[in-house]
Design a protein around this motif. Structure first.
Motif, PDB file in Angstrom:
ATOM      1  N   ALA A 113       0.851  -1.186   0.000  1.00 42.38           N
ATOM      2  CA  ALA A 113       0.000   0.000   0.000  1.00 42.38           C
ATOM      3  C   ALA A 113       0.884   1.231   0.000  1.00 42.38           C
ATOM      4  O   ALA A 113       2.022   1.195   0.483  1.00 42.38           O
ATOM      5  CB  ALA A 113      -0.924   0.002   1.216  1.00 42.38           C
ATOM      6  N   PHE A 114       0.356   2.306  -0.570  1.00 42.04           N
ATOM      7  CA  PHE A 114       1.035   3.599  -0.486  1.00 42.04           C
ATOM      8  C   PHE A 114       0.005   4.704  -0.628  1.00 42.04           C
ATOM      9  O   PHE A 114      -1.100   4.497  -1.129  1.00 42.04           O
ATOM     10  CB  PHE A 114       2.159   3.738  -1.524  1.00 42.04           C
ATOM     11  N   ASP A 115       0.381   5.874  -0.143  1.00 44.56           N
ATOM     12  CA  ASP A 115      -0.483   7.045  -0.212  1.00 44.56           C
ATOM     13  C   ASP A 115      -0.266   7.770  -1.526  1.00 44.56           C
ATOM     14  O   ASP A 115       0.865   7.902  -1.991  1.00 44.56           O
ATOM     15  CB  ASP A 115      -0.188   7.992   0.950  1.00 44.56           C
ATOM     16  N   GLU A 116      -1.361   8.228  -2.094  1.00 50.33           N
ATOM     17  CA  GLU A 116      -1.310   9.049  -3.296  1.00 50.33           C
ATOM     18  C   GLU A 116      -1.570  10.496  -2.856  1.00 50.33           C
ATOM     19  O   GLU A 116      -1.055  10.914  -1.831  1.00 50.33           O
ATOM     20  CB  GLU A 116      -2.333   8.531  -4.306  1.00 50.33           C
ATOM     21  N   ASP A 117      -2.366  11.247  -3.625  1.00 48.11           N
ATOM     22  CA  ASP A 117      -2.676  12.617  -3.222  1.00 48.11           C
ATOM     23  C   ASP A 117      -3.506  12.605  -1.941  1.00 48.11           C
ATOM     24  O   ASP A 117      -4.327  11.723  -1.731  1.00 48.11           O
ATOM     25  CB  ASP A 117      -3.449  13.334  -4.323  1.00 48.11           C
ATOM     26  N   GLN A 118      -3.287  13.606  -1.118  1.00 46.91           N
ATOM     27  CA  GLN A 118      -3.942  13.679   0.185  1.00 46.91           C
ATOM     28  C   GLN A 118      -4.751  14.962   0.303  1.00 46.91           C
ATOM     29  O   GLN A 118      -4.333  16.016  -0.160  1.00 46.91           O
ATOM     30  CB  GLN A 118      -2.889  13.647   1.300  1.00 46.91           C
ATOM     31  N   ASN A 119      -5.910  14.817   0.920  1.00 47.44           N
ATOM     32  CA  ASN A 119      -6.758  15.950   1.284  1.00 47.44           C
ATOM     33  C   ASN A 119      -7.057  16.875   0.101  1.00 47.44           C
ATOM     34  O   ASN A 119      -6.725  18.047   0.103  1.00 47.44           O
ATOM     35  CB  ASN A 119      -6.149  16.705   2.459  1.00 47.44           C
TER      36      ASN A 119
END
Length: 185
Positions: free
Chosen positions: A59-65
């Motif tokens: 898993a990884f984070d893409e664009d946030q908020n």
């Protein structure tokens, strides 16, 4: 001097990037020896057709908020499959790129899950939220196939469960959570 260092530290920490919003995960059952791996998007890498070939759940984070300027269609969740315009969302990518076998596990996030893009067309339509250093390859082969399952834990809206029959080229989804308290706007 100590006071100057303390003030500098506070100022530096307030402008430094926040911690990731994928918190944890675990592989519970499979044919191989995989484990959960949180990928660091500050270092470029590629994800797609058979470039991992392991039994790990990634898993990884893409664009946030991101403030949605239009409604966002999802395959699972949302209100009738839609996350409404004006909602602030965080985007995350979850996948197995395994050789073969059944894989079951979960991924925890720091905010409740709003919806999931699990089909190629929905993943393509939400790629504008993938603004990271990640190179997405073989995007026509993304998504889930019949017999693959993904769901939000009914007792814990921060937890995503996966039950996938992994093989080449792998299984890929995009998860949308509410505004992440651990990420900066």
């Amino acid at each position: 001097m100590v006071r100057v260092i303390t003030i500098f530290s506070v100022l530096f920490l307030s402008i430094a990037p926040a911690a990731a919003t994928v918190i944890n995960g675990e592989v519970l059952r499979q044919n191989g020896n995989g484990e959960f791996k949180l990928l660091d998007t500050s270092k470029p890498f590629s994800v797609g057709h058979d470039n991992f070939n392991t039994d790990h759940l990634y898993a990884f984070d893409e664009d946030q908020n991101i403030l949605l300027s239009e409604p966002l269609r999802v395959d699972i969740g949302g209100d009738r499959g839609i996350i409404p315009q004006g909602k602030v969302v965080a985007s995350h990518y979850v996948f197995f790129d395994s050789l073969a076998g059944i894989h079951e596990g979960y991924v925890d996030f720091d905010a409740p899950i709003l919806g999931i893009a699990a089909l190629p067309a929905t993943l393509d339509a939400t790629d504008f939220l993938a603004n990271t250093s990640v190179n997405y390859i073989s995007t026509d082969l993304r998504g889930l196939e019949p017999g693959d399952y993904v769901w939000v834990d009914p007792k814990d809206p921060f937890r995503l469960w996966v039950f996938w029959a992994g093989s080449s080229p792998g299984d890929y989804i995009r998860v949308f959570t509410e505004r992440s308290p651990g990420a900066m706007m």
